[in-house]
Design a protein around this motif. Sequence first.
Motif, PDB file in Angstrom:
ATOM      1  N   ARG A  14       0.853  -1.181   0.000  1.00  0.00           N
ATOM      2  CA  ARG A  14       0.000   0.000   0.000  1.00  0.00           C
ATOM      3  C   ARG A  14       0.894   1.238   0.000  1.00  0.00           C
ATOM      4  NH1 ARG A  14       0.025  -2.316   5.069  1.00  0.00           N
ATOM      5  NH2 ARG A  14       0.569  -0.922   6.820  1.00  0.00           N
ATOM      6  N   PRO A  15       0.406   2.373  -0.444  1.00  0.00           N
ATOM      7  CA  PRO A  15       1.247   3.573  -0.518  1.00  0.00           C
ATOM      8  C   PRO A  15       1.848   3.913   0.845  1.00  0.00           C
ATOM      9  CG  PRO A  15      -0.795   3.926  -1.709  1.00  0.00           C
ATOM     10  CD  PRO A  15      -0.958   2.626  -0.970  1.00  0.00           C
ATOM     11  N   ALA A  16       3.104   4.339   0.808  1.00  0.00           N
ATOM     12  CA  ALA A  16       3.777   4.760   2.034  1.00  0.00           C
ATOM     13  C   ALA A  16       3.395   6.201   2.342  1.00  0.00           C
ATOM     14  CB  ALA A  16       5.288   4.642   1.872  1.00  0.00           C
ATOM     15  N   PRO A  17       2.957   6.486   3.554  1.00  0.00           N
ATOM     16  CA  PRO A  17       2.637   7.883   3.904  1.00  0.00           C
ATOM     17  C   PRO A  17       3.824   8.803   3.642  1.00  0.00           C
ATOM     18  CG  PRO A  17       1.861   6.386   5.616  1.00  0.00           C
ATOM     19  CD  PRO A  17       2.682   5.557   4.671  1.00  0.00           C
ATOM     20  N   LEU A  18       3.529  10.002   3.188  1.00  0.00           N
ATOM     21  CA  LEU A  18       4.525  11.050   2.907  1.00  0.00           C
ATOM     22  C   LEU A  18       5.409  10.715   1.707  1.00  0.00           C
ATOM     23  CD1 LEU A  18       5.600  11.902   6.569  1.00  0.00           C
ATOM     24  CD2 LEU A  18       3.827  12.985   5.195  1.00  0.00           C
ATOM     25  N   PHE A  19       4.986   9.767   0.877  1.00  0.00           N
ATOM     26  CA  PHE A  19       5.765   9.431  -0.320  1.00  0.00           C
ATOM     27  C   PHE A  19       4.822   9.215  -1.496  1.00  0.00           C
ATOM     28  CE2 PHE A  19       8.493   6.130  -2.657  1.00  0.00           C
ATOM     29  CZ  PHE A  19       9.235   7.107  -3.298  1.00  0.00           C
ATOM     30  N   ARG A  20       4.913  10.108  -2.468  1.00  0.00           N
ATOM     31  CA  ARG A  20       4.139  10.001  -3.695  1.00  0.00           C
ATOM     32  C   ARG A  20       5.091  10.126  -4.878  1.00  0.00           C
ATOM     33  NH1 ARG A  20      -0.794   7.755  -2.838  1.00  0.00           N
ATOM     34  NH2 ARG A  20      -1.530   8.446  -0.781  1.00  0.00           N
ATOM     35  N   PRO A  21       5.730   9.030  -5.281  1.00  0.00           N
ATOM     36  CA  PRO A  21       6.714   9.115  -6.368  1.00  0.00           C
ATOM     37  C   PRO A  21       6.067   9.514  -7.687  1.00  0.00           C
ATOM     38  CG  PRO A  21       6.206   6.828  -5.870  1.00  0.00           C
ATOM     39  CD  PRO A  21       5.557   7.651  -4.797  1.00  0.00           C
ATOM     40  N   SER A  22       6.792  10.310  -8.448  1.00  0.00           N
ATOM     41  CA  SER A  22       6.297  10.694  -9.766  1.00  0.00           C
ATOM     42  C   SER A  22       6.746   9.695 -10.828  1.00  0.00           C
ATOM     43  CB  SER A  22       6.794  12.091 -10.133  1.00  0.00           C
ATOM     44  OG  SER A  22       8.208  12.135 -10.145  1.00  0.00           O
ATOM     45  N   ARG A  23       7.708   8.845 -10.477  1.00  0.00           N
ATOM     46  CA  ARG A  23       8.178   7.806 -11.394  1.00  0.00           C
ATOM     47  C   ARG A  23       8.709   6.634 -10.587  1.00  0.00           C
ATOM     48  NH1 ARG A  23      11.388  11.703 -10.738  1.00  0.00           N
ATOM     49  NH2 ARG A  23      10.236  12.978 -12.212  1.00  0.00           N
ATOM     50  N   ILE A  24       8.548   5.432 -11.142  1.00  0.00           N
ATOM     51  CA  ILE A  24       9.127   4.214 -10.572  1.00  0.00           C
ATOM     52  C   ILE A  24      10.037   3.611 -11.633  1.00  0.00           C
ATOM     53  CG2 ILE A  24       8.685   1.917  -9.639  1.00  0.00           C
ATOM     54  CD1 ILE A  24       5.943   2.928  -8.725  1.00  0.00           C
ATOM     55  N   ILE A  25      11.283   3.372 -11.263  1.00  0.00           N
ATOM     56  CA  ILE A  25      12.252   2.834 -12.213  1.00  0.00           C
ATOM     57  C   ILE A  25      12.558   1.388 -11.855  1.00  0.00           C
ATOM     58  CG2 ILE A  25      14.608   3.042 -13.085  1.00  0.00           C
ATOM     59  CD1 ILE A  25      14.389   6.050 -12.681  1.00  0.00           C
ATOM     60  N   LEU A  26      12.342   0.494 -12.797  1.00  0.00           N
ATOM     61  CA  LEU A  26      12.675  -0.916 -12.628  1.00  0.00           C
ATOM     62  C   LEU A  26      14.104  -1.098 -13.094  1.00  0.00           C
ATOM     63  CD1 LEU A  26       9.367  -2.493 -14.010  1.00  0.00           C
ATOM     64  CD2 LEU A  26       9.922  -1.823 -11.663  1.00  0.00           C
ATOM     65  N   ALA A  27      15.030  -1.149 -12.147  1.00  0.00           N
ATOM     66  CA  ALA A  27      16.449  -1.167 -12.458  1.00  0.00           C
ATOM     67  C   ALA A  27      16.996  -2.597 -12.428  1.00  0.00           C
ATOM     68  CB  ALA A  27      17.198  -0.254 -11.489  1.00  0.00           C
ATOM     69  N   LYS A  28      18.306  -2.683 -12.494  1.00  0.00           N
ATOM     70  CA  LYS A  28      18.985  -3.972 -12.624  1.00  0.00           C
ATOM     71  C   LYS A  28      18.597  -4.932 -11.511  1.00  0.00           C
ATOM     72  CE  LYS A  28      23.627  -5.867 -13.369  1.00  0.00           C
ATOM     73  NZ  LYS A  28      25.084  -5.515 -13.481  1.00  0.00           N
ATOM     74  N   GLY A  29      18.229  -6.124 -11.900  1.00  0.00           N
ATOM     75  CA  GLY A  29      17.886  -7.170 -10.946  1.00  0.00           C
ATOM     76  C   GLY A  29      16.425  -7.239 -10.587  1.00  0.00           C
ATOM     77  N   SER A  30      15.653  -6.226 -10.935  1.00  0.00           N
ATOM     78  CA  SER A  30      14.240  -6.219 -10.544  1.00  0.00           C
ATOM     79  C   SER A  30      13.420  -7.269 -11.285  1.00  0.00           C
ATOM     80  CB  SER A  30      13.638  -4.833 -10.776  1.00  0.00           C
ATOM     81  OG  SER A  30      13.696  -4.476 -12.151  1.00  0.00           O
ATOM     82  N   ASN A  31      13.932  -7.747 -12.431  1.00  0.00           N
ATOM     83  CA  ASN A  31      13.212  -8.765 -13.201  1.00  0.00           C
ATOM     84  C   ASN A  31      13.966 -10.090 -13.237  1.00  0.00           C
ATOM     85  OD1 ASN A  31      15.346  -7.933 -14.805  1.00  0.00           O
ATOM     86  ND2 ASN A  31      14.195  -8.099 -16.731  1.00  0.00           N
ATOM     87  N   ARG A  32      14.920 -10.272 -12.318  1.00  0.00           N
ATOM     88  CA  ARG A  32      15.787 -11.447 -12.388  1.00  0.00           C
ATOM     89  C   ARG A  32      15.058 -12.743 -12.033  1.00  0.00           C
ATOM     90  NH1 ARG A  32      20.991 -11.323 -13.058  1.00  0.00           N
ATOM     91  NH2 ARG A  32      21.173  -9.162 -12.331  1.00  0.00           N
ATOM     92  N   THR A  33      14.082 -12.670 -11.131  1.00  0.00           N
ATOM     93  CA  THR A  33      13.317 -13.857 -10.748  1.00  0.00           C
ATOM     94  C   THR A  33      11.830 -13.541 -10.801  1.00  0.00           C
ATOM     95  OG1 THR A  33      13.192 -13.347  -8.376  1.00  0.00           O
ATOM     96  CG2 THR A  33      15.175 -14.492  -9.138  1.00  0.00           C
ATOM     97  N   GLU A  34      11.035 -14.590 -10.817  1.00  0.00           N
ATOM     98  CA  GLU A  34       9.590 -14.403 -10.864  1.00  0.00           C
ATOM     99  C   GLU A  34       9.097 -13.731  -9.585  1.00  0.00           C
ATOM    100  OE1 GLU A  34       5.781 -14.233 -12.174  1.00  0.00           O
ATOM    101  OE2 GLU A  34       7.613 -14.700 -13.309  1.00  0.00           O
ATOM    102  N   ALA A  35       9.686 -14.099  -8.445  1.00  0.00           N
ATOM    103  CA  ALA A  35       9.263 -13.490  -7.177  1.00  0.00           C
ATOM    104  C   ALA A  35       9.529 -11.990  -7.180  1.00  0.00           C
ATOM    105  CB  ALA A  35      10.004 -14.156  -6.022  1.00  0.00           C
ATOM    106  N   ARG A  36      10.666 -11.569  -7.706  1.00  0.00           N
ATOM    107  CA  ARG A  36      10.977 -10.140  -7.773  1.00  0.00           C
ATOM    108  C   ARG A  36      10.035  -9.427  -8.734  1.00  0.00           C
ATOM    109  NH1 ARG A  36      17.579  -9.786  -8.225  1.00  0.00           N
ATOM    110  NH2 ARG A  36      18.066 -11.513  -6.815  1.00  0.00           N
ATOM    111  N   ARG A  37       9.754 -10.048  -9.855  1.00  0.00           N
ATOM    112  CA  ARG A  37       8.836  -9.426 -10.824  1.00  0.00           C
ATOM    113  C   ARG A  37       7.454  -9.239 -10.206  1.00  0.00           C
ATOM    114  NH1 ARG A  37      11.824 -12.711 -14.505  1.00  0.00           N
ATOM    115  NH2 ARG A  37      10.353 -14.456 -14.262  1.00  0.00           N
ATOM    116  N   GLN A  38       6.990 -10.235  -9.474  1.00  0.00           N
ATOM    117  CA  GLN A  38       5.669 -10.135  -8.861  1.00  0.00           C
ATOM    118  C   GLN A  38       5.641  -9.037  -7.793  1.00  0.00           C
ATOM    119  OE1 GLN A  38       4.403 -13.945  -7.390  1.00  0.00           O
ATOM    120  NE2 GLN A  38       4.398 -14.912  -9.415  1.00  0.00           N
ATOM    121  N   LEU A  39       6.695  -8.950  -6.977  1.00  0.00           N
ATOM    122  CA  LEU A  39       6.729  -7.909  -5.959  1.00  0.00           C
ATOM    123  C   LEU A  39       6.789  -6.533  -6.595  1.00  0.00           C
ATOM    124  CD1 LEU A  39       6.833  -6.949  -3.073  1.00  0.00           C
ATOM    125  CD2 LEU A  39       9.302  -7.421  -3.039  1.00  0.00           C
ATOM    126  N   ALA A  40       7.594  -6.396  -7.653  1.00  0.00           N
ATOM    127  CA  ALA A  40       7.678  -5.105  -8.348  1.00  0.00           C
ATOM    128  C   ALA A  40       6.315  -4.708  -8.904  1.00  0.00           C
ATOM    129  CB  ALA A  40       8.718  -5.182  -9.467  1.00  0.00           C
TER     130      ALA A  40
END
Length: 379
Positions: A14-40
Amino acid sequence: MFVVDKLYEDYLPRPAPLFRPSRIILAKGSNRTEARRQLAEKICAAYPETEVIEAFGVSHNRVDLGETDPLRLHERGKQTLVLAEHNSAVRFSSEEGNSCPNYWHFSTYGFCPYSCHYCYLAGTPGVWFSPTVKIFLNLEEILAQVDRTASQLSRATAFYLGKLQDGLALEPLSGYSRKMIPFFAQHPYSHMVVLTKSVNVENLLDLDHSRRTILTWTVNAPEVSDTYEANTPNVADRIDAMQKCTKAGYPVRAVIMPIIPVANWQEIYSRFILTLLKSVPLSRITLGSICSYPQAQRLMELKLEKNNVISSLLNYAPSKSNDGRLRFNRSIREEVYRCLIECIRRERPDLEIGLCLEDEGMFASLDLQKSIGRCNCVL
């Protein structure tokens, strides 16, 4: 090695209070495993209107934000969430030039969404050039590193979450406490010490922690926090979070830092300390002053202008430093510490008191020699 909390597996970010990012960057390693992809994907879904950028070839600390002006770069970084991996997340702090006992720390996050004007971390090389907010998705590997390190040491060892990040600011997004706290509760050697300004404790309150997770809040007098800690939870709410965790059985500590001798500071801090100690049965309290770096002061002055109270005190007869940090004059620090220590001892004479990043001479002048090496970062 340990049983994963079922609520972590099913956790819905759920959204973190006091944090409203204008962009989310999927960087190195974020797609390396299925578990990481699902969490992202789940984290991105918490901010359905936020732009998501795939940058799978870019390391978490090499994200280019397209800014060269330090203040604009910093502000843009605070609006950017990077999801990535961290392959050297467990490290040993080796401070020199002060009495820091040094300690093991680890990083499941990087930096934080809060905007404290004095932030020393903003001036460190690892953040100055890429000041983004980060969640590292390889939690399993990070805990495996903790396990290996602790098992090799074969003694009770604290692993500190708070040196390079806020330990709970992004907890609503990650749910990581649902896995980390059971891990440390069951480990034969390792303990976790979490440092935070956050009030995001809902995920922690029903866990079996076996008192092997120590929760510490950085707090300050409300008058100081209101002036210098932009976009942070207010102090009263932090104290409320501390009370909730105390009732849940966690050992709770406080760090009052940075103590800033603003006008009428004696009355302001005395009143605050009395409120804090009457509200929370602390197991340890640590006091600290400004101990920053030149780049952090530069950034602070871009926010507050050069005639702010902190810079005025840093620039007037500054204390000589053996560790490259900027500090107030030694006599100022000693006067402030002495006043606060007297306040603490009047209310809680039994409470252990530590100093953060001070030299042995300061401990001696305050008759705290037995507290050397007994600061917040260790057991």
